[in-house]
Design an enzyme around this catalytic site. Structure first.
Site, PDB file in Angstrom:
ATOM      1  N   LYS A 285     -47.883 -88.268   7.638  1.00 27.32           N
ATOM      2  CA  LYS A 285     -47.998 -86.813   7.447  1.00 27.32           C
ATOM      3  C   LYS A 285     -47.225 -86.076   8.539  1.00 27.32           C
ATOM      4  CE  LYS A 285     -51.600 -83.315   6.544  1.00 27.32           C
ATOM      5  NZ  LYS A 285     -53.058 -83.062   6.430  1.00 27.32           N
TER       6      LYS A 285
ATOM      7  N   SER B  63     -58.809 -82.829   3.455  1.00 27.41           N
ATOM      8  CA  SER B  63     -57.374 -82.979   3.218  1.00 27.41           C
ATOM      9  C   SER B  63     -56.862 -84.395   2.979  1.00 27.41           C
ATOM     10  CB  SER B  63     -56.592 -82.375   4.378  1.00 27.41           C
ATOM     11  OG  SER B  63     -56.474 -80.999   4.183  1.00 27.41           O
TER      12      SER B  63
ATOM     13  N   SER C 237     -54.622 -80.839   2.158  1.00 30.00           N
ATOM     14  CA  SER C 237     -53.279 -80.585   2.637  1.00 30.00           C
ATOM     15  C   SER C 237     -52.384 -81.824   2.682  1.00 30.00           C
ATOM     16  CB  SER C 237     -53.343 -79.967   4.029  1.00 30.00           C
ATOM     17  OG  SER C 237     -53.896 -80.877   4.961  1.00 30.00           O
TER      18      SER C 237
HETATM   19  N1  GLN Z   1     -58.605 -77.437   1.975  1.00 32.66           N
HETATM   20  C1  GLN Z   1     -59.269 -77.279   3.215  1.00 32.66           C
HETATM   21  C2  GLN Z   1     -58.753 -76.053   3.926  1.00 32.66           C
HETATM   22  O1  GLN Z   1     -57.968 -75.382   3.378  1.00 32.66           O
HETATM   23  C3  GLN Z   1     -59.141 -78.502   4.046  1.00 32.66           C
HETATM   24  C4  GLN Z   1     -57.928 -78.587   4.873  1.00 32.66           C
HETATM   25  C5  GLN Z   1     -57.849 -79.829   5.711  1.00 32.66           C
HETATM   26  O2  GLN Z   1     -58.698 -80.723   5.610  1.00 32.66           O
HETATM   27  N2  GLN Z   1     -56.856 -79.882   6.583  1.00 32.66           N
HETATM   28  O3  GLN Z   1     -59.143 -75.755   5.015  1.00 32.66           O
END
Ligand code: GLN
Length: 501
Positions: free
Chosen positions: A84, A183, A159
């Protein structure tokens, strides 16, 4: 030779490396071909590393000249990873899919990368994500959305959308993602692969760009639970560069506290109050019930448990996370790191740089978090959210006296259409309803594929795919376990994989 990338796992690749039927170079070449054929459309990669084949060649050479005893200390020798874009690799670009870090180059290896390198892993490229990991669809990347390999009109999730899509489209064997509120798990479920969010503090955050420091964790995405376990074993451990990592004694103490767990006879908890909350796609509910039935048939005990405060999880997360985001993002001040848009004085430098080089969602969260932490509101929001966080934690502690794991869907819907939720942040945030709790209380959680939903105009459930054909979208379920009981997740996960087939 043709390699069956669909079924290849770390174990089968290692076996073929060992008996000489596969070379890491050929494997990487197969992945590069796959990237060339598919990534133009999918957009999982931010960058494909120019030296991927050289790394593979070196791994092959090392294998040829190393005795088998020494090879045991390199359990991932020649195994190709995607990483990532928010995890630092020394000397390589790392941008968190943000314009503000467009030209940023990692000054050191993050601890997970160092551990992977020591284990012999090689890196094919860096993967697309929502900017600074803020989002659940990869639509917040400054470099375009990552499309779902199962249907190009849909998101891959986020994400870590690139990390999940790259594994699902067979363009890397395995990948690393990060998880602050889901994410790793949500994109894994949208793409039909396995994603593990480890216990907070079991994997070092050193070299991970911080989003919410009390919530963030790095974890693996792979096709099977066994591979997630193999990678977890390599990347976990106490780290002097991250003071929140757990010592061996702390890990043992947590495990001892839950010592009545019998790995051969796991009790699975389900949470009716969570399922009856509304807003869950009927196909997701049906799939969960099917999963429960299959587990029962396989002799697993299913028990209802109550988590009275879990209904506040999402609200608590969306107070605490932005507060931590606003603090962490303060370092992007146009002076210490990354890009700069000049103004006439220092204040205008700040305003121009942060206004132009950070995306809309990142700015929204900085503003929300700053408000939440401001004097007068700190007690009302931030402190109160922390109190509720403890209540949720206490609920789980109690539930884990009766069951060994808790089962929920990973997400309330299958992968949604690109653009469907972009104008409605609340709708987007609701997608995180099942995943944020594990981050709030630090426990480990895993998402495992649990079947597909057939979308077919005729039955009114959905619509056709982009080419007018019937499409199937993957679904996933999530298992959560007590602190440091990743072993329990791996045990139930493997069992689940075998019953869901
Ligand atoms: N979708 C969640 C958010 O928008 C989780 C994001 C994440 O785990 N980095 O915060």
């Amino acid at each position: 030779m043709t390699i069956d990338l669909k079924t290849l796992t770390i174990s089968s690749a290692k076996e073929m490396f060992a008996n000489g039927t596969l070379k890491s170079v050929d494997l990487v070449q197969a992945y590069l071909d796959q990237i060339k054929a598919k990534d133009g459309e999918i957009n999982a990669f931010r960058e494909v590393f120019a030296d991927a084949l050289d790394q593979a060649k070196k791994a092959d050479e090392l294998r040829a000249e190393t005795d088998s005893k020494t090879l045991e200390s390199m359990p991932l020798l020649g195994i190709p990873f995607g990483i990532k874009d928010n995890i630092l690799i020394e000397g390589r670009h790392a941008g968190a899919a943000s314009k503000i870090l467009e030209n940023y180059i990692g000054a050191y290896d993050s601890t997970v990368i160092k551990k992977l390198k020591d284990a012999g892993a090689i890196f094919i490229g860096r993967l697309n994500m929502d900017e600074f990991a803020m989002g659940g669809s990869t639509e917040n990347s400054a470099y375009g959305v990552t499309k779902n390999p199962n249907d190009l009109t849909r998101v891959a999730g986020g994400s870590s959308g690139g990390s999940a899509a790259s594994v699902a489209m067979d363009s890397v064997l395995v990948s690393l993602g990060s998880d602050t509120g889901g994410s790793i798990r949500q994109p894994a479920s949208y793409c039909g692969v396995v994603g593990l969010k480890p216990t907070y503090g079991r994997v070092s955050r050193h070299g991970l760009m911080a989003m919410g420091s009390s919530l963030d964790i790095i974890g693996p995405i792979a096709k099977t639970v066994e591979e997630a376990e193999q990678i977890f074993k390599v990347i976990s451990g106490q780290d002097r560069y991250d003071s929140t990592t757990l010592s061996g004694d702390e890990v043992s103490a947590h495990i001892a506290n839950s010592s009545k767990i019998n790995l051969d006879k796991l009790r699975v908890g389900i949470v009716p109050e969570l399922m009856n909350m509304g807003g869950i796609n009927p196909a997701v509910l049906a799939n969960l019930n099917e999963s429960i039935e299959k587990l029962k048939k396989a002799g697993v005990e299913i028990k209802e448990v109550s988590l009275p405060h879990i209904k506040y999880s999402l609200a608590v997360y969306y107070v605490l996370m932005p507060a931590e985001v606003s603090s962490n993002m303060a370092r992007f001040d146009s002076i210490k790191y990354g890009g700069k848009v000049d103004g006439k004085d220092l204040l205008e430098d700040y305003l121009n740089t942060r206004g132009e080089l950070l995306g809309k969602e990142v700015r929204r969260r900085i503003i929300l978090g700053t408000y939440m932490l401001s004097s007068g509101y700190h007690d009302a929001y931030y402190n109160k959210a922390n109190i509720v966080r403890d209540l949720i934690s206490a609920d789980f502690k109690k539930a884990f006296e009766e069951v060994d794991v808790i089962l929920t869907p990973t997400a309330p819907s299958p992968a949604f259409k690109i653009g469907q939720n972009t104008s409605d942040p609340i709708q987007m945030y609701l997608e995180d309803i099942f995943t944020v709790t594990a981050n709030l209380i630090g426990i480990p959680a895993i998402s495992i594929p649990s079947g597909v939903v057939e979308l077919n105009k005729a039955d009114g459930v959905g619509e056709m795919g982009s080419d007018g054909k019937k499409i199937s979208l993957p679904l996933g379920v999530q298992f959560m376990a007590p602190l440091c009981r990743e072993d329990v997740l791996f045990a139930i996960g493997k069992k689940f994989e075998s019953v869901i087939k």
